[in-house]
Each structure stands twice: as C-alpha cells, then as structure tokens.
Write a protein that holds these residues in place. Sequence first.
Motif, PDB file in Angstrom:
ATOM      1  N   GLY B  98       0.804  -1.222   0.000  1.00 47.56           N
ATOM      2  CA  GLY B  98       0.000   0.000   0.000  1.00 47.56           C
ATOM      3  C   GLY B  98       0.832   1.265   0.000  1.00 47.56           C
ATOM      4  O   GLY B  98       0.375   2.313  -0.438  1.00 47.56           O
ATOM      5  N   MET B  99       2.063   1.191   0.541  1.00 43.22           N
ATOM      6  CA  MET B  99       2.912   2.378   0.603  1.00 43.22           C
ATOM      7  C   MET B  99       4.055   2.316  -0.396  1.00 43.22           C
ATOM      8  O   MET B  99       4.835   3.256  -0.483  1.00 43.22           O
ATOM      9  CB  MET B  99       3.502   2.531   2.009  1.00 43.22           C
ATOM     10  CG  MET B  99       2.464   2.779   3.068  1.00 43.22           C
ATOM     11  SD  MET B  99       3.237   3.018   4.653  1.00 43.22           S
ATOM     12  CE  MET B  99       4.103   4.545   4.407  1.00 43.22           C
ATOM     13  N   GLN B 100       4.161   1.199  -1.115  1.00 46.15           N
ATOM     14  CA  GLN B 100       5.254   0.970  -2.067  1.00 46.15           C
ATOM     15  C   GLN B 100       6.615   1.138  -1.402  1.00 46.15           C
ATOM     16  O   GLN B 100       7.466   1.900  -1.855  1.00 46.15           O
ATOM     17  CB  GLN B 100       5.105   1.872  -3.285  1.00 46.15           C
ATOM     18  CG  GLN B 100       3.968   1.418  -4.170  1.00 46.15           C
ATOM     19  CD  GLN B 100       3.275   2.539  -4.886  1.00 46.15           C
ATOM     20  OE1 GLN B 100       3.568   3.694  -4.656  1.00 46.15           O
ATOM     21  NE2 GLN B 100       2.330   2.211  -5.730  1.00 46.15           N
ATOM     22  N   LYS B 305       1.076   5.955   6.486  1.00 42.30           N
ATOM     23  CA  LYS B 305      -0.218   6.279   5.879  1.00 42.30           C
ATOM     24  C   LYS B 305      -0.319   5.541   4.560  1.00 42.30           C
ATOM     25  O   LYS B 305       0.502   5.755   3.662  1.00 42.30           O
ATOM     26  CB  LYS B 305      -0.331   7.785   5.643  1.00 42.30           C
ATOM     27  CG  LYS B 305      -0.770   8.544   6.872  1.00 42.30           C
ATOM     28  CD  LYS B 305      -1.006   9.998   6.551  1.00 42.30           C
ATOM     29  CE  LYS B 305      -1.359  10.753   7.818  1.00 42.30           C
ATOM     30  NZ  LYS B 305      -1.389  12.198   7.611  1.00 42.30           N
ATOM     31  N   ASN B 307      -1.806   4.597   0.871  1.00 35.91           N
ATOM     32  CA  ASN B 307      -2.471   5.337  -0.199  1.00 35.91           C
ATOM     33  C   ASN B 307      -3.958   5.020  -0.183  1.00 35.91           C
ATOM     34  O   ASN B 307      -4.375   3.979   0.300  1.00 35.91           O
ATOM     35  CB  ASN B 307      -1.880   4.950  -1.550  1.00 35.91           C
ATOM     36  CG  ASN B 307      -0.396   5.243  -1.609  1.00 35.91           C
ATOM     37  OD1 ASN B 307       0.090   6.105  -0.878  1.00 35.91           O
ATOM     38  ND2 ASN B 307       0.311   4.533  -2.448  1.00 35.91           N
ATOM     39  N   LYS B 308      -4.737   5.928  -0.760  1.00 39.91           N
ATOM     40  CA  LYS B 308      -6.175   5.693  -0.842  1.00 39.91           C
ATOM     41  C   LYS B 308      -6.429   4.545  -1.813  1.00 39.91           C
ATOM     42  O   LYS B 308      -5.826   4.482  -2.878  1.00 39.91           O
ATOM     43  CB  LYS B 308      -6.869   6.959  -1.338  1.00 39.91           C
ATOM     44  CG  LYS B 308      -8.351   7.009  -1.091  1.00 39.91           C
ATOM     45  CD  LYS B 308      -8.870   8.411  -1.431  1.00 39.91           C
ATOM     46  CE  LYS B 308     -10.313   8.601  -1.051  1.00 39.91           C
ATOM     47  NZ  LYS B 308     -11.282   7.841  -1.763  1.00 39.91           N
ATOM     48  N   SER B 328      -8.532   1.512   2.380  1.00 39.75           N
ATOM     49  CA  SER B 328      -7.857   2.653   2.985  1.00 39.75           C
ATOM     50  C   SER B 328      -8.462   3.943   2.468  1.00 39.75           C
ATOM     51  O   SER B 328      -8.765   4.076   1.293  1.00 39.75           O
ATOM     52  CB  SER B 328      -6.371   2.604   2.660  1.00 39.75           C
ATOM     53  OG  SER B 328      -5.768   3.822   2.999  1.00 39.75           O
ATOM     54  N   GLY B 330      -6.716   6.682   3.074  1.00 36.99           N
ATOM     55  CA  GLY B 330      -5.555   7.558   3.093  1.00 36.99           C
ATOM     56  C   GLY B 330      -5.128   7.971   4.485  1.00 36.99           C
ATOM     57  O   GLY B 330      -4.220   8.768   4.642  1.00 36.99           O
TER      58      GLY B 330
END
Lengths: 158, 378
Positions: B98-100, B305, B307-308, B328, B330
């Motif tokens: 999700g955050m790469q 956090k 990503n959306k 998510s 965000g």
Amino acid sequence: MTNEEIKAYISSHAPEATFDETGEWLNITVDANSLKSLTTALLGQPMEMNYLFNLTCVDWKNHLTMVYHLSSTIHRHPIVLKVNLDRNTPSIETLCFTWRTAEMLEREVFEMFGVQFLNHPDLRNLILEEETPKGIDASKGYWPLRKDFEDPINMIKL
Amino acid sequence: MYNQTEIIKDTTELGPEGELVVNMGPQHPATHGVLHLVVTLNGETIKKIEPHLGYIHRSIEKMCESLTYRQFIYVTSRMDYLSSHINNTACALLVEKGMQIEVPERAKVVRTILNELTRIASHELWIGAMAMDLGAFTPFFYAFREREMITEIMEDTCGARLTMNYIVPSGLMYDIHPEFQTKVKAFIKQFKEKVTEYEDLVTGNIIFQSRTKGVGVLTPEDAISYGCSGPVARASGVSCDMRKIAPYDAYDKVEFDEIIETAGDSFARYMVRVKEMNQSIRIIEQLIDNIPEGDFVGKTKNVLKLNKGEFYQRVETARGELGVYVVSEGGTTPYRIKFRSPGFSNLSVLDHIANGSKIGDLMATMGTLDLVIPDIDR
C-alpha cells in the motif's frame, strides 16, 4: 485471459457494469439484479471462476458495498465484483448455490452488516449470539461492523 | 448460541426418525479449542453437523479499524496462533504494497526462513495432536521434541515462543541472533535424522492407516467450491499454493515442490503435511547460508499512511490461504479490514465430508482439517 477480454465478456452479460483498473485487480461494479445471472455465467466456460476466495461488505456510511473476490483455479485471473446496496433495506440474492463457501461467509455478513440474502437456506447468526445483549437498543438494528455502531458495554474504540 | 437449558433439552430430545442430537464441545479435547459442533446422529451415523462459532470471537476486524498500521500487526498474532509469524508477514506485506516500500533483501530472506520454521512447527504440533486424537500417545512427544528446537530458535531471535511479533512494515524489528544460523543448521540435522521416526511410528502404522484411509473423502470440485485451501485442498489434487501462484518475500528465488495428493481422504491430508515439512527444510537449506548482509529494516516514516484505495495480500499459512483485505481512505488507520482465514473455509466443508460416516471417524476427519479456533472466530 486479459482484462480487456474479461471486460467484454462481463459487458455482454451485464451492460450496466462499470470497470476500475486502478488497483491490483480488475474491479467491476454491477447492479444487484444482474448479479445472479452474471455469476452463473462467470462460473461456466470460458471464464471458469470457480473459486470465491473472499466475500465481505464495506459500510460507506451512505450505502453498503458487497465485495466478492473471485478467481479461477485454471486460469488464475482474480477479479473483484462489487455491488452497491441501499443502507436502510439491504438485500441481495445469495450466491451459495454457485459457490458453496458463500453460505457461511454470507451468514457472517448478515449478522455483522444486516444484509438480507434472498433464498439463503439457513440465514442465522453464526458468530454472535441470537439475542441482543442487555443494555443495547436493538430497535434501530444491531450490526457491529457498521460504522455507526456503538457498544456501551464492551468498548473497543481506543 | 445455546443457553444451558436448551443444551439439555437438545441432547435428550429424539428427532422424528429416532435421531439423536449430540453437542460436541465447546469443551471437548479433540476440538483443540472452543468449537461447538451440534451433531445429529442416527445410531452411530452422522446425519448433520452444524458448527456454532463465536466462543472466542474478539472482533479483531472492528478492533483493527482503530489501530494504526504499526499496531494492527500484533493483533493478528492472536488469530492463528500456530502460524503467527506468517500472519504478521501478511500484514507487513500489505502495508508495504500500500505504501510501495522496498524491503531489504536480508529481511526478505530471514522472513522466509522464519515462515518455513513456523510451518514446520505448526505441522509438528498437528501431527502430535492428531495422532493423540486417534489414540496414539507417543508421536506427541516425538513431535514436540523437534518443535521445542524451533520454539527455542524463535525465543532467541524474536523474544517470544508463540506470538512472535517480529515483523514490522519494511523489514524486521531487530537483527537476527548471532547464533541463528548455527542453531537452524543443528535443527535441520536433527530433523532429517528424526523425521523417519514419525514415518515408522505413524505413517506405516496399520491402525492409523485403517482409521484414516478412505475417511472424509473430499473431491477436487467440492474443495474448490467450498473455498478450501492449503493442505486440505492439495490432498484433493487442487493446486493452490500461494508461494507458487503469487510469490512473496524470497519464495521466487528458491526451489521447492508443491505437494499434491489425489486421494482426498484423511490419509492424503496427513501425507501432504509430512511431505511439506521436508519441502520447508529444503527451502531453509537453500537460504540459510545465503543470508545477504545489509540492513534488516528499510527507512520509513514513523507514522505510516497507506495510499487511498483497496489492497489485498494473499499468503500461504500452515493451514492454507490467508487473505488480508484493507480499504484505505488515506489515513493512519484502516477504514475496513477483513481477514480471510483459511480455517473458516476449511471448517465449512466438515458437514459435507463427514456426512454419512460414523461418529468415530469424525475425529480423523476433523483432525486432518487442522482447525485452529481463534483463526475461525477472529
């Protein structure tokens, strides 16, 4: 099978379907009315989506979204089916005659989100108690995983 | 759920055709946890099995909605407590997706080794407990002798024996123990010597074979339709190993075979798990001398956090496919989280495969499904 072929196949069975390719897998939003016929078509040739590996629901505060994660053990192309439901009277056709695993997963969604599954053979609470715990006003509904749920006895919010 | 008076009423009430309803559990030695099965019997033949869940329901999904992406990993150790390490890995992989975030190679390799050690420990415990359910007491002690070595490695490395909590997003919580490699090698040596003892004690045992062969047969079509995964589905000839289908961590760099049996009965499920332990040893052997030097954790911000969007991570635990689904918005906490637990789907097939068999065979069928109740209830 590529996403374009999947899209074309689904559009031929559910013309109102909208697609979203931003995520990892292809997301398809369809109407509740066409879900039954679409899933039956997906199970057969050429898609052979025989593996329902996740079934859940998301509460978006103004509507509910049913989420079905489907895959095929032959072609291995996971897709995500989504159906938006009215939050006040959510009801949708059951899929437990298409995929048997849906029977227990739908019972969980029923008790946690209050979604009525039409023609489900055994729609009862699975994890929660049948009767509402004391001190909870059940007149407006008692669905723990909805966003507006407040439990005054067992606080789980940090 | 039944209250006490209803349980008494149900157990004494005879059905229309002389059927008897027996409550198995929630306190039953063979369910290994608080699973309540309402079994309808006609004589000794099982007519229907109805699982009643929720005795250890902790509402983990709702709880996670108010926990941050660093905190929610530790709750998942309490889901499937026998493969808590793999649950942690699934959550960490999801946050990384999700955050790469890039994960250092060293962390990937150590994670893979620890995941396979966890898988062996889980299967060891299962062999011991299942053999005990079927009346063989000795294999339990044999299995726990090797499992103890793994829990000691875990204790040295992670500081805990069962709920490891060693995985953090982007790597490991701290570096491995200096004697980690020596100890793992000592374990591999002992395991290879001793694994033949199980084979002699259990696999070739004629009583064990006659109690498990042809019992609880699951066809490949039903295994897929009921959403079975892991050794349960592979014993029916369904290829479903997430380590092969969607490799994560260092699984794409190692060679191992996906064990597939075709009989679909309890004995096939037993054989899959025994052979899987040898494959896990094979994976560890390839990696243990090749742990790359470097960082054990990548650089991340303190507050994570995502990503959306929506993220889904599939991993292979000792019991089957674990899926983590996160929606998510965000923010720092998940909007909605869902754990697709392997035990939940594997339990749903119990009524189907035990139907029509004798109540004594239910122990073999249920034992080889390898149910862990906190994983099912969540």
